[in-house]
Design a protein around this motif. Sequence first.
Motif, PDB file in Angstrom:
ATOM      1  N   GLY A  83      32.042  53.819  50.556  1.00 23.24           N
ATOM      2  CA  GLY A  83      33.103  54.413  49.749  1.00 23.24           C
ATOM      3  C   GLY A  83      32.583  55.278  48.619  1.00 23.24           C
ATOM      4  N   ASP A  84      33.519  55.692  47.774  1.00 22.80           N
ATOM      5  CA  ASP A  84      33.205  56.530  46.612  1.00 22.80           C
ATOM      6  C   ASP A  84      33.156  55.675  45.345  1.00 22.80           C
ATOM      7  N   PRO A  85      32.257  55.971  44.424  1.00 20.81           N
ATOM      8  CA  PRO A  85      32.194  55.194  43.178  1.00 20.81           C
ATOM      9  C   PRO A  85      33.515  55.262  42.417  1.00 20.81           C
ATOM     10  N   LEU A  86      33.913  54.140  41.824  1.00 18.66           N
ATOM     11  CA  LEU A  86      35.124  54.125  41.008  1.00 18.66           C
ATOM     12  C   LEU A  86      34.868  54.899  39.714  1.00 18.66           C
ATOM     13  N   PRO A  87      35.783  55.751  39.310  1.00 20.03           N
ATOM     14  CA  PRO A  87      35.582  56.507  38.058  1.00 20.03           C
ATOM     15  C   PRO A  87      35.505  55.602  36.840  1.00 20.03           C
ATOM     16  N   ASP A  88      36.235  54.494  36.884  1.00 21.29           N
ATOM     17  CA  ASP A  88      36.186  53.515  35.795  1.00 21.29           C
ATOM     18  C   ASP A  88      36.122  52.118  36.409  1.00 21.29           C
ATOM     19  N   PRO A  89      34.958  51.477  36.390  1.00 16.97           N
ATOM     20  CA  PRO A  89      34.800  50.162  37.034  1.00 16.97           C
ATOM     21  C   PRO A  89      35.316  48.992  36.196  1.00 16.97           C
ATOM     22  N   THR A  90      35.917  49.273  35.037  1.00 17.52           N
ATOM     23  CA  THR A  90      36.311  48.196  34.125  1.00 17.52           C
ATOM     24  C   THR A  90      37.270  47.214  34.782  1.00 17.52           C
ATOM     25  N   ARG A  91      38.303  47.735  35.459  1.00 16.06           N
ATOM     26  CA  ARG A  91      39.288  46.839  36.071  1.00 16.06           C
ATOM     27  C   ARG A  91      38.653  45.990  37.157  1.00 16.06           C
ATOM     28  N   TYR A  92      37.812  46.594  37.973  1.00 11.32           N
ATOM     29  CA  TYR A  92      37.133  45.831  39.028  1.00 11.32           C
ATOM     30  C   TYR A  92      36.345  44.675  38.424  1.00 11.32           C
ATOM     31  N   ARG A  93      35.574  44.954  37.384  1.00  5.73           N
ATOM     32  CA  ARG A  93      34.763  43.912  36.759  1.00  5.73           C
ATOM     33  C   ARG A  93      35.628  42.822  36.149  1.00  5.73           C
ATOM     34  N   HIS A  94      36.720  43.227  35.521  1.00  5.62           N
ATOM     35  CA  HIS A  94      37.618  42.255  34.901  1.00  5.62           C
ATOM     36  C   HIS A  94      38.245  41.342  35.956  1.00  5.62           C
ATOM     37  N   LEU A  95      38.722  41.915  37.058  1.00  8.22           N
ATOM     38  CA  LEU A  95      39.382  41.124  38.095  1.00  8.22           C
ATOM     39  C   LEU A  95      38.398  40.199  38.806  1.00  8.22           C
ATOM     40  N   VAL A  96      37.199  40.703  39.092  1.00  6.99           N
ATOM     41  CA  VAL A  96      36.201  39.849  39.744  1.00  6.99           C
ATOM     42  C   VAL A  96      35.800  38.694  38.817  1.00  6.99           C
ATOM     43  N   GLY A  97      35.641  38.969  37.528  1.00  6.96           N
ATOM     44  CA  GLY A  97      35.327  37.902  36.576  1.00  6.96           C
ATOM     45  C   GLY A  97      36.418  36.851  36.544  1.00  6.96           C
ATOM     46  N   SER A  98      37.675  37.279  36.625  1.00 10.16           N
ATOM     47  CA  SER A  98      38.789  36.328  36.656  1.00 10.16           C
ATOM     48  C   SER A  98      38.779  35.504  37.935  1.00 10.16           C
ATOM     49  N   LEU A  99      38.405  36.132  39.046  1.00  5.06           N
ATOM     50  CA  LEU A  99      38.336  35.404  40.314  1.00  5.06           C
ATOM     51  C   LEU A  99      37.220  34.367  40.307  1.00  5.06           C
ATOM     52  N   VAL A 100      36.127  34.679  39.626  1.00  5.42           N
ATOM     53  CA  VAL A 100      35.030  33.712  39.516  1.00  5.42           C
ATOM     54  C   VAL A 100      35.535  32.431  38.847  1.00  5.42           C
ATOM     55  N   TYR A 101      36.326  32.576  37.787  1.00  4.35           N
ATOM     56  CA  TYR A 101      36.873  31.392  37.120  1.00  4.35           C
ATOM     57  C   TYR A 101      37.922  30.712  37.998  1.00  4.35           C
ATOM     58  N   LEU A 102      38.701  31.485  38.728  1.00  2.00           N
ATOM     59  CA  LEU A 102      39.720  30.906  39.595  1.00  2.00           C
ATOM     60  C   LEU A 102      39.103  30.050  40.692  1.00  2.00           C
ATOM     61  N   ALA A 103      37.907  30.400  41.120  1.00  2.00           N
ATOM     62  CA  ALA A 103      37.238  29.639  42.176  1.00  2.00           C
ATOM     63  C   ALA A 103      36.917  28.212  41.744  1.00  2.00           C
ATOM     64  N   VAL A 104      37.131  27.886  40.470  1.00  2.00           N
ATOM     65  CA  VAL A 104      36.940  26.508  39.993  1.00  2.00           C
ATOM     66  C   VAL A 104      37.886  25.560  40.712  1.00  2.00           C
ATOM     67  N   THR A 105      39.085  26.045  41.063  1.00  2.00           N
ATOM     68  CA  THR A 105      40.049  25.207  41.776  1.00  2.00           C
ATOM     69  C   THR A 105      40.407  25.769  43.147  1.00  2.00           C
ATOM     70  N   ARG A 106      39.818  26.908  43.535  1.00  2.00           N
ATOM     71  CA  ARG A 106      40.141  27.521  44.823  1.00  2.00           C
ATOM     72  C   ARG A 106      38.864  27.767  45.629  1.00  2.00           C
ATOM     73  N   PRO A 107      38.351  26.724  46.285  1.00  2.00           N
ATOM     74  CA  PRO A 107      37.129  26.906  47.075  1.00  2.00           C
ATOM     75  C   PRO A 107      37.308  27.868  48.238  1.00  2.00           C
ATOM     76  N   ASP A 108      38.554  28.132  48.634  1.00  2.00           N
ATOM     77  CA  ASP A 108      38.801  29.026  49.763  1.00  2.00           C
ATOM     78  C   ASP A 108      38.461  30.486  49.454  1.00  2.00           C
ATOM     79  N   ILE A 109      38.290  30.821  48.179  1.00  2.00           N
ATOM     80  CA  ILE A 109      37.912  32.206  47.846  1.00  2.00           C
ATOM     81  C   ILE A 109      36.459  32.301  47.388  1.00  2.00           C
ATOM     82  N   SER A 110      35.727  31.216  47.490  1.00  2.00           N
ATOM     83  CA  SER A 110      34.343  31.205  46.996  1.00  2.00           C
ATOM     84  C   SER A 110      33.477  32.247  47.696  1.00  2.00           C
ATOM     85  N   TYR A 111      33.602  32.350  49.005  1.00  2.00           N
ATOM     86  CA  TYR A 111      32.766  33.295  49.747  1.00  2.00           C
ATOM     87  C   TYR A 111      33.090  34.751  49.405  1.00  2.00           C
ATOM     88  N   PRO A 112      34.355  35.200  49.531  1.00  2.00           N
ATOM     89  CA  PRO A 112      34.619  36.609  49.204  1.00  2.00           C
ATOM     90  C   PRO A 112      34.326  36.961  47.750  1.00  2.00           C
TER      91      PRO A 112
END
Length: 209
Positions: A83-112
């Motif tokens: 793909g093409d680089p995101l012009p502003d990666p801030t949202r991607y980083r923020h959402l992925v960081g939130s998903l990392v914390y969510l994986a504390v109770t959701r092992p089904d998303i640990s791999y992705p």
Amino acid sequence: MIITGDDPEYIAFVKARFRDQFLMTDLGPLRYFLGIEVSSTSDGFSISQEKYIQDLLARAVLVDERTVETPMELNVKLRPTDGDPLPDPTRYRHLVGSLVYLAVTRPDISYPVHILSQFVSAPTTVHYSHLLCVLRYLRGTITCRLFFPRSSSFQLQCYSDATWANDPTDRRSLSAYCVFLGGSLVAWKTKKQVAVSRVLRLSCGLCLR
């Protein structure tokens, strides 16, 4: 401070001693802590992050109401150059960081989440589309939670698996495990191996990894 145990009298004693030394308010049984919701019944208790997911979906500002059945398609192999680089990666980083914390109770998303976390330094449009897939999966499974039954054995069971040189960039494998205590899932993890796996072929025809 959270005080746990199965002896109500001793718990009351400990809280009374703390109140003698500190200014403390008793909030009663644990129901919500750091975005984690705790509910208790006569059969056991469960933990979830339903409100956290709702807030996460609101911050993601998805333009549709679609849901998907799996957090990531089977056999997906993402590369840094997809793909093409995101012009502003801030949202991607923020959402992925939130998903990392969510994986504390959701092992089904640990791999992705582990896969998507590898591209936070330079995410692309392809990586972001797979991130949206995880969010749509969460939208359809928002009420899923971990349940810990009160009556359960103390038998410890562990399951593990690994891919074989699955990463298309560095050829390293991913390892994953989950640990059950009786009927309760108590630990899980997905992690890339630190070295490249190699195959050793012996003269007897055996194959060791």
